[in-house]
Design an enzyme around this catalytic site. Structure first.
Site, PDB file in Angstrom:
ATOM      1  N   LYS A 110       0.841  -1.198   0.000  1.00 38.72           N
ATOM      2  CA  LYS A 110       0.000   0.000   0.000  1.00 38.72           C
ATOM      3  C   LYS A 110       0.879   1.251   0.000  1.00 38.72           C
ATOM      4  CE  LYS A 110      -0.361   0.008   5.055  1.00 38.72           C
ATOM      5  NZ  LYS A 110      -1.257   0.009   6.221  1.00 38.72           N
ATOM      6  N   TYR A 161      14.376  30.934   4.780  1.00 38.26           N
ATOM      7  CA  TYR A 161      13.284  31.763   5.276  1.00 38.26           C
ATOM      8  C   TYR A 161      13.372  31.994   6.780  1.00 38.26           C
ATOM      9  CZ  TYR A 161      11.100  30.807   0.748  1.00 38.26           C
ATOM     10  OH  TYR A 161      10.844  30.709  -0.590  1.00 38.26           O
TER      11      TYR A 161
END
Length: 384
Positions: A36, A278
């Site tokens: 999965k 940032y």
């Protein structure tokens, strides 16, 4: 190879090694390979063929689209002459919305987990519509508290199945809540509840030949004996431990299959007091060199690891400084001779372990590999 600046290199030999180790631990019980979430981020298009060629015959996913994709991959192997075609394999899944139209998976022969009476009604409808026999696994809740039949619901479902047509019960399944804590007494409670449910199903439906699977990766690695006659191998198949670091002895021998490789996109000398990324939450204390590394949270690299993580360039560890951005990050390499184009190991062979990134990000290793983004190519490691 690929021209992408960030690539996940998948060692399929490690996958096969891990499967063999898990099969040995499970003492010959049927292994269901859980693929999965794009094979835990490793690339289902690489993982499924490698496992099929290694003799794996049972595959598990969460959702129906995932199961369909796996079945198509297996069919493609058969079309190309591989001796491991679709007809030799089973694919199962267990997560779908109530009242879903299950005609496609029933038509395709995909096995479905049944965790509620409503799911069984949808399966009855699909079997009637398609004229096909629906193959199901009864999913019982032994304590995890998620999807699964409680004792009352199990009795209700079994009453319906005693007179039903077009449905074949192939197995009984459940899921551990605390198998990654080997000394937790609730593991024994769940095994007892699971065995009781299996006995009830067999007695009510007069069936002996059932897949009985509750054991996940930590159960396979730590329990003796491993409960059930089949196991579902997930994160350990990809070489990652499901245990806390203090219990890593259980995971001895596992080989991580993924190495995330980037490149230095730019390198430049910077003065003391230079800020990085940032917010300028990092500034150099002396003159240094910044290496711009491709890869960021847009690729699934956790921003939470900012100011903590390291990467490896030329076999040496360098800190990731400043905030990890969407597409890139900065490594402070000091006075090292680092140049644009140099490979950077973000995690895996030759660099930090996935477990280290999990620690830096305050999460688990499953989360690190499965969050890897779709724009990161998965390529098979070349062996010479």
């Amino acid at each position: 190879m690929t021209s992408a600046p960030l690539t996940a290199v998948i060692d399929t030999r490690a996958l096969v090694h891990n499967v063999q180790l898990l099969q040995e631990r499970a003492a010959g019980k049927q292994l269901v390979a859980i693929v999965k979430a794009d094979a835990y981020g490793h690339g289902v298009n690489l993982v499924v063929p490698a496992l099929a060629r290694a003799g794996v015959t049972h595959f598990g996913t969460a959702t129906i689209p995932e199961a369909v994709a796996v079945q198509d991959i297996l069919a493609g192997l058969s079309d190309h002459g591989d001796d491991c075609g679709e007809s030799d394999h089973t694919v199962m899944c267990w997560l779908y919305e109530p009242n879903a139209d299950l005609s496609e998976p029933v038509e395709r022969g995909i096995e479905l987990g049944v965790g509620s009476p409503a799911a069984l009604e949808s399966i009855f409808n699909a079997a009637h519509t398609t004229g096909k026999t629906a193959r199901i696994h009864l999913k019982v809740d032994t304590g995890l508290g998620r999807n699964g039949l409680n004792s009352t619901q199990l009795q209700q479902v079994l009453e319906q199945l005693t007179t039903a047509h077009g449905v074949q019960v192939c197995g009984v399944m459940s899921h551990f809540a605390c198998a990654d804590e080997p000394d937790n007494d609730f593991n024994t409670t769940q095994i007892e509840r699971f065995n009781q449910a299996v006995d009830t199903v067999k007695a009510t439906l007069q069936i002996d030949n059932l897949m009985e699977h509750i054991a996940n990766s930590p159960a396979i690695l730590s329990m003796d004996p491993v409960p059930g006659n089949a196991v579902r191998a997930g994160v350990a198949m990809y070489g990652l431990s499901p245990f806390a670091p203090v219990d890593h002895a259980y995971s001895e021998g596992l080989q991580p299959a993924m190495t995330l490789v980037s490149h230095v996109c730019a390198a430049k000398d910077v003065p003391a007091g230079q800020g990085a990324s940032y917010g300028l939450r990092y500034t150099t204390s002396a003159s240094s060199k910044f290496a711009l590394v491709a890869g960021g949270y847009g690729d699934g690299i956790p921003r939470q690891a900012s100011h903590k993580a390291h990467v490896a360039i030329q076999g040496k560890a360098f800190p990731v400084v400043g905030s990890i951005a969407m597409d890139q990050m900065i490594a402070d390499v000091g006075d090292a001779q680092v140049s644009p184009g140099d490979p950077v190991v973000i995690w895996g062979n030759g660099g930090p372990h996935v477990d280290e990134w999990a620690q830096w990000a305050g999460t688990i290793n499953y989360d690190i590999v499965t969050r890897l983004g779709a724009r990161v190519p998965r390529v098979e490691q070349e062996h010479t």
